[in-house]
Design a protein around this motif. Sequence first.
Motif, mmCIF file in Angstrom:
data_model
loop_
_atom_site.group_PDB
_atom_site.id
_atom_site.type_symbol
_atom_site.label_atom_id
_atom_site.label_comp_id
_atom_site.label_asym_id
_atom_site.label_seq_id
_atom_site.Cartn_x
_atom_site.Cartn_y
_atom_site.Cartn_z
ATOM 1 N N GLN A 281 0.812 -1.211 0.000
ATOM 2 C CA GLN A 281 0.000 0.000 0.000
ATOM 3 C C GLN A 281 0.852 1.271 0.000
ATOM 4 O OE1 GLN A 281 -3.467 0.248 -0.346
ATOM 5 N NE2 GLN A 281 -3.004 -1.842 -1.001
ATOM 6 N N GLU A 282 2.010 1.204 0.631
ATOM 7 C CA GLU A 282 2.904 2.367 0.622
ATOM 8 C C GLU A 282 3.420 2.640 -0.790
ATOM 9 O OE1 GLU A 282 6.479 4.643 0.574
ATOM 10 O OE2 GLU A 282 6.505 2.465 0.285
ATOM 11 N N ARG A 283 3.778 1.587 -1.509
ATOM 12 C CA ARG A 283 4.245 1.743 -2.892
ATOM 13 C C ARG A 283 3.108 2.188 -3.810
ATOM 14 N NH1 ARG A 283 8.986 3.177 -3.390
ATOM 15 N NH2 ARG A 283 8.289 4.067 -1.415
ATOM 16 N N LEU A 284 1.915 1.678 -3.553
ATOM 17 C CA LEU A 284 0.758 2.109 -4.336
ATOM 18 C C LEU A 284 0.515 3.601 -4.150
ATOM 19 C CD1 LEU A 284 -1.809 1.629 -6.036
ATOM 20 C CD2 LEU A 284 -2.994 1.063 -3.898
ATOM 21 N N GLY A 285 0.625 4.068 -2.922
ATOM 22 C CA GLY A 285 0.423 5.491 -2.666
ATOM 23 C C GLY A 285 1.398 6.350 -3.449
ATOM 24 N N LEU A 286 2.669 5.937 -3.481
ATOM 25 C CA LEU A 286 3.675 6.680 -4.242
ATOM 26 C C LEU A 286 3.346 6.660 -5.727
ATOM 27 C CD1 LEU A 286 6.390 8.102 -4.650
ATOM 28 C CD2 LEU A 286 7.488 5.849 -4.627
ATOM 29 N N LEU A 287 2.989 5.500 -6.242
ATOM 30 C CA LEU A 287 2.676 5.372 -7.665
ATOM 31 C C LEU A 287 1.539 6.312 -8.061
ATOM 32 C CD1 LEU A 287 2.322 1.956 -9.546
ATOM 33 C CD2 LEU A 287 0.909 3.923 -10.104
ATOM 34 N N LEU A 288 0.475 6.314 -7.276
ATOM 35 C CA LEU A 288 -0.686 7.130 -7.629
ATOM 36 C C LEU A 288 -0.426 8.621 -7.445
ATOM 37 C CD1 LEU A 288 -3.625 4.943 -6.269
ATOM 38 C CD2 LEU A 288 -2.745 5.119 -8.598
ATOM 39 N N ARG A 289 0.415 8.977 -6.488
ATOM 40 C CA ARG A 289 0.772 10.395 -6.344
ATOM 41 C C ARG A 289 1.522 10.888 -7.577
ATOM 42 N NH1 ARG A 289 1.861 8.778 -1.054
ATOM 43 N NH2 ARG A 289 4.121 8.682 -1.409
ATOM 44 N N CYS A 290 2.388 10.047 -8.105
ATOM 45 C CA CYS A 290 3.109 10.410 -9.331
ATOM 46 C C CYS A 290 2.139 10.533 -10.506
ATOM 47 C CB CYS A 290 4.179 9.364 -9.645
ATOM 48 S SG CYS A 290 5.573 9.342 -8.500
ATOM 49 N N PHE A 307 1.030 2.987 -18.531
ATOM 50 C CA PHE A 307 -0.135 2.108 -18.620
ATOM 51 C C PHE A 307 0.043 0.860 -17.749
ATOM 52 C CE2 PHE A 307 -2.734 -0.686 -21.779
ATOM 53 C CZ PHE A 307 -3.789 -0.722 -20.882
ATOM 54 N N PHE A 308 1.187 0.213 -17.875
ATOM 55 C CA PHE A 308 1.420 -0.998 -17.087
ATOM 56 C C PHE A 308 1.433 -0.711 -15.584
ATOM 57 C CE2 PHE A 308 4.120 -4.099 -14.973
ATOM 58 C CZ PHE A 308 3.554 -5.299 -15.381
ATOM 59 N N PRO A 309 2.156 0.320 -15.113
ATOM 60 C CA PRO A 309 2.075 0.640 -13.682
ATOM 61 C C PRO A 309 0.643 0.912 -13.210
ATOM 62 C CG PRO A 309 3.982 1.720 -14.623
ATOM 63 C CD PRO A 309 3.217 1.123 -15.775
ATOM 64 N N ILE A 310 -0.147 1.571 -14.052
ATOM 65 C CA ILE A 310 -1.541 1.821 -13.685
ATOM 66 C C ILE A 310 -2.290 0.501 -13.516
ATOM 67 C CG2 ILE A 310 -3.744 2.621 -14.621
ATOM 68 C CD1 ILE A 310 -2.335 4.889 -13.450
ATOM 69 N N PHE A 311 -2.012 -0.466 -14.391
ATOM 70 C CA PHE A 311 -2.700 -1.750 -14.274
ATOM 71 C C PHE A 311 -2.311 -2.463 -12.980
ATOM 72 C CE2 PHE A 311 -3.616 -6.222 -15.094
ATOM 73 C CZ PHE A 311 -4.907 -6.127 -15.602
ATOM 74 N N LEU A 312 -1.048 -2.351 -12.575
ATOM 75 C CA LEU A 312 -0.667 -2.942 -11.293
ATOM 76 C C LEU A 312 -1.360 -2.219 -10.141
ATOM 77 C CD1 LEU A 312 3.076 -4.015 -11.416
ATOM 78 C CD2 LEU A 312 1.029 -5.174 -12.212
ATOM 79 N N ALA A 313 -1.566 -0.913 -10.301
ATOM 80 C CA ALA A 313 -2.321 -0.171 -9.287
ATOM 81 C C ALA A 313 -3.756 -0.692 -9.202
ATOM 82 C CB ALA A 313 -2.310 1.321 -9.612
ATOM 83 N N VAL A 314 -4.311 -1.054 -10.341
ATOM 84 C CA VAL A 314 -5.654 -1.647 -10.365
ATOM 85 C C VAL A 314 -5.707 -2.868 -9.454
ATOM 86 C CG1 VAL A 314 -7.248 -2.987 -11.813
ATOM 87 C CG2 VAL A 314 -6.299 -0.831 -12.664
ATOM 88 N N ILE A 315 -4.698 -3.710 -9.563
ATOM 89 C CA ILE A 315 -4.695 -4.992 -8.855
ATOM 90 C C ILE A 315 -4.649 -4.805 -7.344
ATOM 91 C CG2 ILE A 315 -3.355 -7.112 -8.478
ATOM 92 C CD1 ILE A 315 -2.452 -6.870 -11.426
ATOM 93 N N VAL A 316 -3.896 -3.815 -6.867
ATOM 94 C CA VAL A 316 -3.684 -3.700 -5.416
ATOM 95 C C VAL A 316 -4.474 -2.558 -4.777
ATOM 96 C CG1 VAL A 316 -1.423 -4.791 -5.526
ATOM 97 C CG2 VAL A 316 -1.582 -2.302 -5.745
ATOM 98 N N SER A 317 -5.342 -1.910 -5.530
ATOM 99 C CA SER A 317 -6.178 -0.855 -4.943
ATOM 100 C C SER A 317 -7.259 -1.480 -4.069
ATOM 101 C CB SER A 317 -6.830 -0.011 -6.043
ATOM 102 O OG SER A 317 -5.871 0.772 -6.714
ATOM 103 N N ILE A 318 -7.351 -1.010 -2.830
ATOM 104 C CA ILE A 318 -8.368 -1.533 -1.914
ATOM 105 C C ILE A 318 -9.148 -0.407 -1.234
ATOM 106 C CG2 ILE A 318 -7.157 -3.704 -1.461
ATOM 107 C CD1 ILE A 318 -6.083 -2.488 1.122
ATOM 108 N N ARG A 319 -8.706 0.838 -1.429
ATOM 109 C CA ARG A 319 -9.386 1.977 -0.814
ATOM 110 C C ARG A 319 -10.135 2.778 -1.872
ATOM 111 N NH1 ARG A 319 -4.944 5.347 2.214
ATOM 112 N NH2 ARG A 319 -4.134 5.314 0.075
#
Length: 396
Positions: A281-290, A307-319
Amino acid sequence: MAVADECVKHALLTLAGAYVLDYLPSTQLLERTNQHYRKAVALITDALANQETHEVSKSDGVVSAILLLVVDDELACKTVIWELRKPKGGVPNWYRGARLAKSILDHSDPGYRYWKATNMQSSTARLANANWTALSCILAQPVTPLKREEDDNSFSWLLEGTERGVRKIHGSTGLCPKLLHTFAQITHLSTRIMECPDSVAFPMGAAKLEKRLKNFHQWSEFSDGYRYSEDLSASCDLDANGKVNCPAKVTELTGETWVAAIQIYLHCRLFRRPRSHPLVQERLGLLLRCVERMPYDGPLFTSQAPFFPIFLAVIVSIREEDYNVVNRWFEQIVSGAGCRSSVPPVWPVVKSLWKWLDVSIVNETYDEEVPIGQRRAWWEEMVEYLIEKEGWLSLT
């Protein structure tokens, strides 16, 4: 020069014709474009049968032509969106083409002439071909079943050149060759642990990769980059919409999304940590802030878009707030995308995947003391679902 090859010229005209046809349908142009397609295929076939093509440093033209057709496969059948075409379980032609390009790069690699890979010097065409070929092959692996390739050289030619050179962000991909190569290493180690769940050596390799990726540094033609994400964030001058507006910052932020994405991939597929794990979740937060700081359209929205990083964000988004960021990105990209963008066909997959994840990957128990091989391989469950329900995904 690769661009001087006849097969490259016809492949390029094929791609150009396909794009024009999307906006200005014409029977005459369709026939002419198909002629270029057939000619390009014939020239590539002849080149593959020619031994000289497979000699060291002689493959630039044919590999470039193959990659151009990978971008726009099956034009002769007038297929517009072929990334998700049926049969869903079959290997798509774009991946077969990328693997063909990889095999040519493998045995035309001039690296054997050098005692050290750091002494290797490649042409601009080979560097471009190597990065795009590797991107197509390597980024297909996270959403396909684990499988060890016995004759796979693990894309070693990505690491040819100096240490500084392999950390330079490539303009066509948005990340550096060393980071792209590490994606392949993560997949390879995940495969080995799946095969040998009681191994002691492979988890040690995983720990080394995790250490290597901490504060991973990349640079670009625009700047030397930043070693720490906090320094990058502090350097961003944002406009009234909260966006950066210069190529250097877009490139730096894009590179940072790739670093966050590979760390998410490492945690989830290799270490089998759950989506809710604090490190994930910490890495997801950084990715989405960017992502939120980068423009979603205009001249600074290019093929480097993550595009690919966004898809990985899709997978681990829970909030809810994370879902909203991803949703806004897809909605805006899809609303302004051309017919041949890779994003629109994946957006319905994302919405379907979210529903599946919310039902199938919940209440995850996790214990760091449990050996990796004995933890729940939930990523593989997700891949099985994607292949069965949606087929292969093109995420480049």
